[in-house]
Design a protein around this motif. Sequence first.
Motif, mmCIF file in Angstrom:
data_model
loop_
_atom_site.group_PDB
_atom_site.id
_atom_site.type_symbol
_atom_site.label_atom_id
_atom_site.label_comp_id
_atom_site.label_asym_id
_atom_site.label_seq_id
_atom_site.Cartn_x
_atom_site.Cartn_y
_atom_site.Cartn_z
ATOM 1 N N ALA A 253 0.833 -1.204 0.000
ATOM 2 C CA ALA A 253 0.000 0.000 0.000
ATOM 3 C C ALA A 253 0.871 1.258 0.000
ATOM 4 C CB ALA A 253 -0.932 -0.006 1.208
ATOM 5 N N LYS A 254 1.877 1.285 0.849
ATOM 6 C CA LYS A 254 2.758 2.453 0.950
ATOM 7 C C LYS A 254 3.496 2.702 -0.356
ATOM 8 C CE LYS A 254 6.581 4.295 3.702
ATOM 9 N NZ LYS A 254 7.512 4.031 4.824
ATOM 10 N N ARG A 255 3.984 1.638 -0.976
ATOM 11 C CA ARG A 255 4.733 1.793 -2.236
ATOM 12 C C ARG A 255 3.843 2.255 -3.383
ATOM 13 N NH1 ARG A 255 9.535 -2.639 -2.901
ATOM 14 N NH2 ARG A 255 10.341 -2.548 -0.759
ATOM 15 N N CYS A 256 2.548 2.102 -3.224
ATOM 16 C CA CYS A 256 1.610 2.500 -4.278
ATOM 17 C C CYS A 256 0.866 3.791 -3.942
ATOM 18 C CB CYS A 256 0.619 1.371 -4.550
ATOM 19 S SG CYS A 256 1.394 -0.108 -5.224
ATOM 20 N N GLY A 257 1.345 4.505 -2.935
ATOM 21 C CA GLY A 257 0.769 5.813 -2.637
ATOM 22 C C GLY A 257 -0.379 5.807 -1.657
ATOM 23 N N PHE A 258 -0.611 4.676 -0.979
ATOM 24 C CA PHE A 258 -1.687 4.594 0.019
ATOM 25 C C PHE A 258 -1.061 4.513 1.404
ATOM 26 C CE2 PHE A 258 -3.518 2.914 -3.856
ATOM 27 C CZ PHE A 258 -4.801 3.442 -3.877
ATOM 28 N N HIS A 259 -1.320 5.499 2.238
ATOM 29 C CA HIS A 259 -0.754 5.482 3.586
ATOM 30 C C HIS A 259 -1.689 4.832 4.590
ATOM 31 C CE1 HIS A 259 2.738 7.779 2.393
ATOM 32 N NE2 HIS A 259 1.942 8.604 1.737
ATOM 33 N N ASP A 260 -2.893 4.472 4.143
ATOM 34 C CA ASP A 260 -3.859 3.742 4.964
ATOM 35 C C ASP A 260 -4.078 2.388 4.305
ATOM 36 O OD1 ASP A 260 -6.095 2.641 6.183
ATOM 37 O OD2 ASP A 260 -7.135 4.551 6.408
ATOM 38 N N SER A 261 -3.517 1.334 4.891
ATOM 39 C CA SER A 261 -3.594 0.011 4.264
ATOM 40 C C SER A 261 -5.024 -0.514 4.221
ATOM 41 C CB SER A 261 -2.686 -0.979 4.985
ATOM 42 O OG SER A 261 -3.051 -1.104 6.343
ATOM 43 N N ASP A 262 -5.852 -0.151 5.204
ATOM 44 C CA ASP A 262 -7.252 -0.585 5.180
ATOM 45 C C ASP A 262 -7.985 0.026 3.988
ATOM 46 O OD1 ASP A 262 -6.941 -2.120 7.443
ATOM 47 O OD2 ASP A 262 -7.610 -0.546 8.812
ATOM 48 N N TYR A 263 -7.739 1.298 3.740
ATOM 49 C CA TYR A 263 -8.359 1.960 2.590
ATOM 50 C C TYR A 263 -7.854 1.329 1.284
ATOM 51 C CZ TYR A 263 -9.516 5.550 -0.831
ATOM 52 O OH TYR A 263 -9.991 6.209 -1.935
ATOM 53 N N PHE A 264 -6.555 1.046 1.220
ATOM 54 C CA PHE A 264 -5.978 0.375 0.051
ATOM 55 C C PHE A 264 -6.695 -0.951 -0.216
ATOM 56 C CE2 PHE A 264 -2.904 -3.011 -1.126
ATOM 57 C CZ PHE A 264 -2.693 -2.656 -2.454
ATOM 58 N N CYS A 265 -6.922 -1.728 0.834
ATOM 59 C CA CYS A 265 -7.587 -3.025 0.675
ATOM 60 C C CYS A 265 -9.023 -2.854 0.172
ATOM 61 C CB CYS A 265 -7.582 -3.795 1.993
ATOM 62 S SG CYS A 265 -5.943 -4.363 2.507
ATOM 63 N N ARG A 266 -9.714 -1.838 0.663
ATOM 64 C CA ARG A 266 -11.089 -1.597 0.220
ATOM 65 C C ARG A 266 -11.124 -1.199 -1.257
ATOM 66 N NH1 ARG A 266 -11.471 1.119 5.215
ATOM 67 N NH2 ARG A 266 -11.448 3.171 4.188
ATOM 68 N N VAL A 267 -10.202 -0.322 -1.662
ATOM 69 C CA VAL A 267 -10.156 0.104 -3.063
ATOM 70 C C VAL A 267 -9.803 -1.075 -3.965
ATOM 71 C CG1 VAL A 267 -8.919 1.558 -4.727
ATOM 72 C CG2 VAL A 267 -9.581 2.485 -2.503
ATOM 73 N N PHE A 268 -8.828 -1.874 -3.541
ATOM 74 C CA PHE A 268 -8.400 -3.024 -4.336
ATOM 75 C C PHE A 268 -9.552 -4.013 -4.512
ATOM 76 C CE2 PHE A 268 -6.288 -6.922 -5.446
ATOM 77 C CZ PHE A 268 -5.154 -6.529 -6.133
ATOM 78 N N ARG A 269 -10.267 -4.299 -3.421
ATOM 79 C CA ARG A 269 -11.368 -5.258 -3.508
ATOM 80 C C ARG A 269 -12.515 -4.714 -4.359
ATOM 81 N NH1 ARG A 269 -13.365 -9.456 0.904
ATOM 82 N NH2 ARG A 269 -15.093 -10.334 -0.251
#
Length: 284
Positions: A253-269
């Motif tokens: 998540a951090k390497r892709c510009g997301f500092h909130d991993s939970d938000y990253f997971c929601r967007v990915f799903r």
Amino acid sequence: MSELHLPADQQFFADLLSGLVLNPQRLGRVWFAGQPRMLQTGSVSLEWPRLDVVLRGDYTNRLDDKSQRLGEGEMLFIPARAANCPLFDKPVMVLSLVFAPAWLGLTFHDARGLAASHTVRKIELPHPQRGEGEAMLTALTYLSRTPGEQDIIQPLVLSLLHLCRKVVHTQPGAVLPRADFLYQSLCNWIQDNYASPLSRESVASLFNITPNHLSRLFSQQGTMSFVDYVRWVRMAKARMILQKYHLPVAEVAKRCGFHDSDYFCRVFRRQFGLTPGEYRARFQ
């Protein structure tokens, strides 16, 4: 979009692409070619990605040691260095697109009669495969591993066809308009800086334009909004990292510009129908 004074062959391909993008309901499934262990006689393999669109008839290809018959409206995406083996054993018309680093190649195959009467029309147009086009080709290459995700794949290919149509409608020798140049510059910069915090305001300030001007550039020159483009670039990078590396999801998540991993997971799903962990498990 002006179609005046294009050379005859360029106008021919402009008409073909207009017929496709203006009638998307006629487009069907996207198939994918793989990288076989050994090439069969008659196979075609290039260093660049390609897309074949069946305009009419049945298009037979040997893919992964078996034959696959594509019907009208179906498409075949061939990633770089992958191979397909077209047979042209039945009446068919096919549009083939080659995405080289500095040009777009277009070939029309008309095999409606005997093999001896197979005719070909071909042109190459200068166009650097950068920015939005590069992002779409990269995404399609990774989606080739999950060909069942047609609800994601088909709209992406349609966007790619829209981009090709725009290239073909460009007057030969025309100087790139300022809006096009600025849009491509924005896309290239996002491709290189996707891991940084990006907002409409910050990117617009960097390019000395207003946020509203930036939004207009993406709506008028591209096929997706600024926010959607940034998200698509980041998701494409996330898929690549998940496939190749065993990093914690928070680090991805951090390497892709997301500092909130939970938000990253929601967007990915929401975009792919799987959590990052479930997606990575497919490649282990």
